[in-house]
Motif scaffolding. Structure first.
Motif, PDB file in Angstrom:
ATOM      1  N   LYS A 172       0.187   0.523   6.565  1.00  0.00           N
ATOM      2  CA  LYS A 172      -0.182  -0.747   5.917  1.00  0.00           C
ATOM      3  C   LYS A 172       0.445  -0.845   4.533  1.00  0.00           C
ATOM      4  CE  LYS A 172      -4.782  -1.325   7.965  1.00  0.00           C
ATOM      5  NZ  LYS A 172      -6.218  -1.353   7.617  1.00  0.00           N
ATOM      6  N   ARG A 173       0.448   0.283   3.809  1.00  0.00           N
ATOM      7  CA  ARG A 173       1.010   0.286   2.455  1.00  0.00           C
ATOM      8  C   ARG A 173       2.507   0.006   2.488  1.00  0.00           C
ATOM      9  NH1 ARG A 173      -3.063  -0.207   2.622  1.00  0.00           N
ATOM     10  NH2 ARG A 173      -4.884   0.485   1.523  1.00  0.00           N
ATOM     11  N   VAL A 174       3.209   0.601   3.454  1.00  0.00           N
ATOM     12  CA  VAL A 174       4.660   0.382   3.571  1.00  0.00           C
ATOM     13  C   VAL A 174       4.935  -1.087   3.871  1.00  0.00           C
ATOM     14  CG1 VAL A 174       6.696   0.902   4.981  1.00  0.00           C
ATOM     15  CG2 VAL A 174       5.184   2.747   4.242  1.00  0.00           C
ATOM     16  N   GLU A 175       4.195  -1.645   4.817  1.00  0.00           N
ATOM     17  CA  GLU A 175       4.400  -3.044   5.192  1.00  0.00           C
ATOM     18  C   GLU A 175       4.069  -3.980   4.030  1.00  0.00           C
ATOM     19  OE1 GLU A 175       1.956  -3.327   8.687  1.00  0.00           O
ATOM     20  OE2 GLU A 175       3.456  -2.352   9.942  1.00  0.00           O
ATOM     21  N   SER A 176       2.997  -3.679   3.311  1.00  0.00           N
ATOM     22  CA  SER A 176       2.622  -4.508   2.162  1.00  0.00           C
ATOM     23  C   SER A 176       3.681  -4.437   1.069  1.00  0.00           C
ATOM     24  CB  SER A 176       1.274  -4.058   1.594  1.00  0.00           C
ATOM     25  OG  SER A 176       0.248  -4.263   2.527  1.00  0.00           O
ATOM     26  N   ALA A 177       4.198  -3.236   0.818  1.00  0.00           N
ATOM     27  CA  ALA A 177       5.224  -3.077  -0.211  1.00  0.00           C
ATOM     28  C   ALA A 177       6.461  -3.892   0.138  1.00  0.00           C
ATOM     29  CB  ALA A 177       5.582  -1.603  -0.378  1.00  0.00           C
ATOM     30  N   GLU A 178       6.846  -3.873   1.424  1.00  0.00           N
ATOM     31  CA  GLU A 178       8.006  -4.662   1.849  1.00  0.00           C
ATOM     32  C   GLU A 178       7.746  -6.154   1.674  1.00  0.00           C
ATOM     33  OE1 GLU A 178       8.709  -3.459   5.893  1.00  0.00           O
ATOM     34  OE2 GLU A 178       9.518  -1.509   5.289  1.00  0.00           O
ATOM     35  N   ALA A 179       6.539  -6.600   2.021  1.00  0.00           N
ATOM     36  CA  ALA A 179       6.199  -8.018   1.888  1.00  0.00           C
ATOM     37  C   ALA A 179       6.204  -8.443   0.419  1.00  0.00           C
ATOM     38  CB  ALA A 179       4.837  -8.290   2.513  1.00  0.00           C
ATOM     39  N   PHE A 180       5.618  -7.620  -0.446  1.00  0.00           N
ATOM     40  CA  PHE A 180       5.589  -7.954  -1.870  1.00  0.00           C
ATOM     41  C   PHE A 180       6.998  -7.958  -2.458  1.00  0.00           C
ATOM     42  CE2 PHE A 180       1.003  -6.375  -2.074  1.00  0.00           C
ATOM     43  CZ  PHE A 180       0.488  -7.655  -2.164  1.00  0.00           C
ATOM     44  N   ALA A 181       7.819  -6.985  -2.073  1.00  0.00           N
ATOM     45  CA  ALA A 181       9.190  -6.920  -2.590  1.00  0.00           C
ATOM     46  C   ALA A 181       9.976  -8.146  -2.127  1.00  0.00           C
ATOM     47  CB  ALA A 181       9.876  -5.642  -2.124  1.00  0.00           C
ATOM     48  N   GLY A 182       9.772  -8.564  -0.891  1.00  0.00           N
ATOM     49  CA  GLY A 182      10.453  -9.741  -0.369  1.00  0.00           C
ATOM     50  C   GLY A 182      10.041 -11.017  -1.070  1.00  0.00           C
ATOM     51  N   ALA A 183       8.808 -11.028  -1.584  1.00  0.00           N
ATOM     52  CA  ALA A 183       8.299 -12.208  -2.282  1.00  0.00           C
ATOM     53  C   ALA A 183       8.585 -12.152  -3.783  1.00  0.00           C
ATOM     54  CB  ALA A 183       6.798 -12.340  -2.050  1.00  0.00           C
ATOM     55  N   GLY A 184       9.278 -11.098  -4.219  1.00  0.00           N
ATOM     56  CA  GLY A 184       9.617 -10.982  -5.635  1.00  0.00           C
ATOM     57  C   GLY A 184       8.484 -10.446  -6.493  1.00  0.00           C
ATOM     58  N   ARG A 185       7.479  -9.853  -5.882  1.00  0.00           N
ATOM     59  CA  ARG A 185       6.344  -9.287  -6.626  1.00  0.00           C
ATOM     60  C   ARG A 185       6.528  -7.775  -6.748  1.00  0.00           C
ATOM     61  NH1 ARG A 185       1.725 -12.423  -6.992  1.00  0.00           N
ATOM     62  NH2 ARG A 185       1.321 -10.918  -8.625  1.00  0.00           N
ATOM     63  N   ASP A 186       7.486  -7.379  -7.565  1.00  0.00           N
ATOM     64  CA  ASP A 186       7.873  -5.971  -7.666  1.00  0.00           C
ATOM     65  C   ASP A 186       6.756  -5.071  -8.180  1.00  0.00           C
ATOM     66  OD1 ASP A 186      10.386  -6.534  -6.670  1.00  0.00           O
ATOM     67  OD2 ASP A 186      11.207  -6.937  -8.676  1.00  0.00           O
ATOM     68  N   GLU A 187       5.912  -5.594  -9.096  1.00  0.00           N
ATOM     69  CA  GLU A 187       4.823  -4.762  -9.631  1.00  0.00           C
ATOM     70  C   GLU A 187       3.802  -4.430  -8.539  1.00  0.00           C
ATOM     71  OE1 GLU A 187       3.520  -8.937  -9.846  1.00  0.00           O
ATOM     72  OE2 GLU A 187       5.340  -7.964 -10.508  1.00  0.00           O
ATOM     73  N   LEU A 188       3.515  -5.385  -7.661  1.00  0.00           N
ATOM     74  CA  LEU A 188       2.586  -5.120  -6.560  1.00  0.00           C
ATOM     75  C   LEU A 188       3.236  -4.219  -5.503  1.00  0.00           C
ATOM     76  CD1 LEU A 188       0.940  -8.636  -6.138  1.00  0.00           C
ATOM     77  CD2 LEU A 188      -0.069  -6.586  -7.135  1.00  0.00           C
ATOM     78  N   ALA A 189       4.529  -4.378  -5.287  1.00  0.00           N
ATOM     79  CA  ALA A 189       5.249  -3.516  -4.340  1.00  0.00           C
ATOM     80  C   ALA A 189       5.231  -2.076  -4.838  1.00  0.00           C
ATOM     81  CB  ALA A 189       6.681  -3.997  -4.166  1.00  0.00           C
ATOM     82  N   ALA A 190       5.419  -1.888  -6.148  1.00  0.00           N
ATOM     83  CA  ALA A 190       5.386  -0.538  -6.729  1.00  0.00           C
ATOM     84  C   ALA A 190       3.998   0.079  -6.578  1.00  0.00           C
ATOM     85  CB  ALA A 190       5.792  -0.588  -8.197  1.00  0.00           C
ATOM     86  N   GLN A 191       2.949  -0.721  -6.745  1.00  0.00           N
ATOM     87  CA  GLN A 191       1.567  -0.253  -6.577  1.00  0.00           C
ATOM     88  C   GLN A 191       1.340   0.220  -5.138  1.00  0.00           C
ATOM     89  OE1 GLN A 191      -0.999  -0.013  -8.710  1.00  0.00           O
ATOM     90  NE2 GLN A 191      -2.698   0.252  -7.290  1.00  0.00           N
ATOM     91  N   GLU A 192       1.794  -0.566  -4.179  1.00  0.00           N
ATOM     92  CA  GLU A 192       1.626  -0.206  -2.763  1.00  0.00           C
ATOM     93  C   GLU A 192       2.401   1.067  -2.423  1.00  0.00           C
ATOM     94  OE1 GLU A 192      -0.369  -1.616  -0.419  1.00  0.00           O
ATOM     95  OE2 GLU A 192      -1.118  -3.052  -1.871  1.00  0.00           O
ATOM     96  N   ARG A 193       3.601   1.197  -2.974  1.00  0.00           N
ATOM     97  CA  ARG A 193       4.399   2.406  -2.723  1.00  0.00           C
ATOM     98  C   ARG A 193       3.706   3.633  -3.303  1.00  0.00           C
ATOM     99  NH1 ARG A 193       8.690  -0.917  -4.471  1.00  0.00           N
ATOM    100  NH2 ARG A 193       9.735  -1.842  -2.685  1.00  0.00           N
TER     101      ARG A 193
END
Length: 156
Positions: free
Chosen positions: A62-83
């Protein structure tokens, strides 16, 4: 109580004492997911270490998928949190198989299925081959990776 669940609780206590908010929140979330899995179904039961590992793997995915979704949406800070949360969960998962190891497992599964059928399996026998390959990989590789390795051998 399974040893893995006990380890998670011990690590949660250590994270609380160290005031490590990230580890604390991830371990609480994981223990909650394990508790939900234990009470799911018709009656409550204690999960084995293998079942606890499956819950942790599901949460990590779930964390990997969320990080990819956030990165795709330009939300790098949330993607970094998920990673970061995914890295914490990875500590509790077995080491993932390399591509070469996974290919060897897939080849063995194809050979065993061929010996059982008396002929080389094709795409129609993918389910039989996947059953053997998934059992051999046993949580050390994502199902999608196993399926890709098997499909590459069956389709040619």
């Amino acid at each position: 109580m399974s040893t893995l669940k006990a380890q998670l609780r011990t690590d949660l206590t250590a994270a609380m004492k160290a005031r490590d908010e990230l580890v604390k929140s991830v371990l609480r979330m994981t223990l909650t997911a394990i508790g939900n899995a234990e009470v799911a179904g018709t009656e409550a039961r204690e999960l084995s270490d293998d079942e606890v590992l499956k819950v942790i793997a599901k949460e990590a995915k779930k964390r990997v998928e969320s990080a990819e979704a956030f990165a795709g949406a330009g939300r790098d800070e949330l993607a970094a949190q998920e990673r970061a949360e995914g890295e914490i969960l990875d500590r509790y998962l077995p080491t993932q198989l390399s591509d070469d190891e996974l290919a060897a497992i897939a080849r063995t599964a194809v050979e065993e299925t061929a010996a059982e059928l008396g002929e080389q399996p094709g795409p129609r026998q993918m389910g039989q081959v996947m059953k053997r390959a998934s059992a051999a990989a046993a949580g050390r590789a994502d199902g999608g990776r196993v399926a890709a390795a098997v499909k590459a051998l069956l389709v040619g």
